[in-house]
Design a protein around this motif. Structure first.
Motif, short mmCIF file in Angstrom:
data_model
loop_
_atom_site.label_atom_id
_atom_site.label_comp_id
_atom_site.label_asym_id
_atom_site.label_seq_id
_atom_site.Cartn_x
_atom_site.Cartn_y
_atom_site.Cartn_z
N PHE A 3 0.79 -1.10 -0.01
CA PHE A 3 0.05 0.01 0.12
C PHE A 3 1.03 1.24 0.19
N LYS A 4 0.44 2.12 -0.78
CA LYS A 4 1.24 3.34 -0.83
C LYS A 4 0.39 4.61 -0.60
N GLN A 5 0.91 5.77 0.06
CA GLN A 5 0.24 7.03 0.03
C GLN A 5 -0.11 7.94 -0.93
N GLU A 6 0.88 7.34 -2.22
CA GLU A 6 0.74 8.14 -3.46
C GLU A 6 1.17 7.19 -4.60
N ILE A 7 0.29 7.33 -5.73
CA ILE A 7 0.59 6.33 -6.90
C ILE A 7 0.53 7.33 -8.09
N HIS A 8 1.68 7.03 -8.80
CA HIS A 8 1.53 7.53 -10.15
C HIS A 8 1.80 6.43 -11.42
N LEU A 9 0.68 6.37 -12.24
CA LEU A 9 0.75 5.36 -13.21
C LEU A 9 1.66 6.04 -14.27
N CYS A 12 0.64 8.63 -17.22
CA CYS A 12 -0.59 9.34 -16.78
C CYS A 12 -0.05 10.64 -16.34
N GLN A 13 -1.02 11.61 -16.62
CA GLN A 13 -0.68 13.14 -16.56
C GLN A 13 -1.02 13.44 -15.01
N TYR A 14 -1.15 12.78 -14.14
CA TYR A 14 -1.76 13.13 -12.77
C TYR A 14 -0.97 11.97 -11.66
N ARG A 15 -0.79 12.58 -10.56
CA ARG A 15 -0.51 11.33 -9.80
C ARG A 15 -1.54 11.63 -8.66
N ALA A 17 -2.75 10.91 -4.52
CA ALA A 17 -2.48 10.57 -3.00
C ALA A 17 -3.70 10.37 -2.39
N ILE A 18 -3.61 9.30 -1.40
CA ILE A 18 -4.77 9.27 -0.34
C ILE A 18 -4.96 10.68 0.51
N SER A 19 -6.29 10.90 0.43
CA SER A 19 -6.54 12.14 1.15
C SER A 19 -6.86 12.11 2.72
N PRO A 20 -6.18 13.14 3.38
CA PRO A 20 -6.51 13.25 4.74
C PRO A 20 -7.79 13.39 5.23
N LYS A 21 -8.89 13.61 4.21
CA LYS A 21 -10.18 13.97 4.61
C LYS A 21 -10.90 12.72 4.34
N ILE A 22 -10.32 11.46 4.06
CA ILE A 22 -10.89 10.20 3.76
C ILE A 22 -11.80 9.64 4.82
N LYS A 23 -12.98 9.17 4.57
CA LYS A 23 -13.70 8.39 5.60
C LYS A 23 -14.21 7.31 5.07
N LYS A 24 -14.74 6.27 5.96
CA LYS A 24 -14.99 5.00 5.70
C LYS A 24 -16.41 5.09 5.06
N TYR A 25 -17.52 6.00 5.57
CA TYR A 25 -18.56 5.83 4.93
C TYR A 25 -18.65 6.64 3.64
N THR A 26 -17.61 7.45 3.25
CA THR A 26 -17.59 8.04 1.92
C THR A 26 -17.20 6.82 0.88
N LEU A 27 -16.31 5.94 1.27
CA LEU A 27 -16.01 4.87 0.68
C LEU A 27 -17.15 4.14 0.14
N ARG A 28 -17.91 3.70 1.37
CA ARG A 28 -19.21 2.83 0.78
C ARG A 28 -20.02 3.60 0.02
N ASP A 29 -20.08 4.93 0.18
CA ASP A 29 -21.06 5.64 -0.65
C ASP A 29 -20.62 5.70 -2.21
N THR A 30 -19.32 5.50 -2.31
CA THR A 30 -18.89 5.39 -3.61
C THR A 30 -18.64 4.07 -4.13
N THR A 31 -19.39 3.02 -3.66
CA THR A 31 -19.36 1.74 -3.97
C THR A 31 -18.12 0.86 -3.69
N THR A 67 -4.74 4.71 5.17
CA THR A 67 -3.55 5.53 5.36
C THR A 67 -2.79 5.17 3.69
N GLY A 68 -3.07 4.05 2.82
CA GLY A 68 -2.66 3.72 1.59
C GLY A 68 -3.52 3.04 0.80
N PHE A 69 -3.00 2.99 -0.46
CA PHE A 69 -3.87 2.41 -1.38
C PHE A 69 -3.08 1.65 -2.52
N LYS A 70 -3.88 0.87 -3.35
CA LYS A 70 -3.11 0.31 -4.45
C LYS A 70 -3.99 0.72 -5.60
#
Length: 115
Positions: A3-9, A12-15, A17-31, A67-70
């Protein structure tokens, strides 16, 4: 892949990063769904023609600590990574990827930075 805090494919023109504002309920709301281990997972098929089942699977996994993502884009088998940004031939796949990621940025799951 760890798991990384920041990923650049590649190419890709963007990189992203995991947001410090991330919430579990927001993840569920976005499927995102919670897998057996407790991580949050989202799988989408980037298709040229909707409902054709022909395209590249996009998989995003956020760890349970938030704190991180793939982030991976693979071939249909899911075994090999695919670079959809390398060729203009994949423009529609790129647009669909950017559209999905922009919606996740707007919801406070990721932060986006220009490369």
């Amino acid at each position: 892949m760890a798991f990384k805090q920041e990923i650049h494919l590649p190419d890709c023109q963007y990189r992203y990063a995991i947001s410090p504002k991330i919430k579990k309920y927001t993840l569920r709301d976005t499927t995102f769904f919670e897998n057996k281990i407790g991580h949050y997972e989202l799988t989408r098929l980037l298709e040229e023609v909707p409902n054709s089942n022909q395209g590249f699977p996009l998989k995003i996994i956020v760890n349970k600590e938030l704190t991180g993502f793939k982030l991976t884009i693979t071939d249909q088998s899911g075994l090999r990574s695919v670079n959809i940004f390398k060729s203009e031939q994949h423009k529609i796949f790129q647009d669909k990827f950017y559209f999905l990621m922009n919606s996740l940025v707007e919801r406070g799951i990721f932060d986006k930075f220009t490369v």
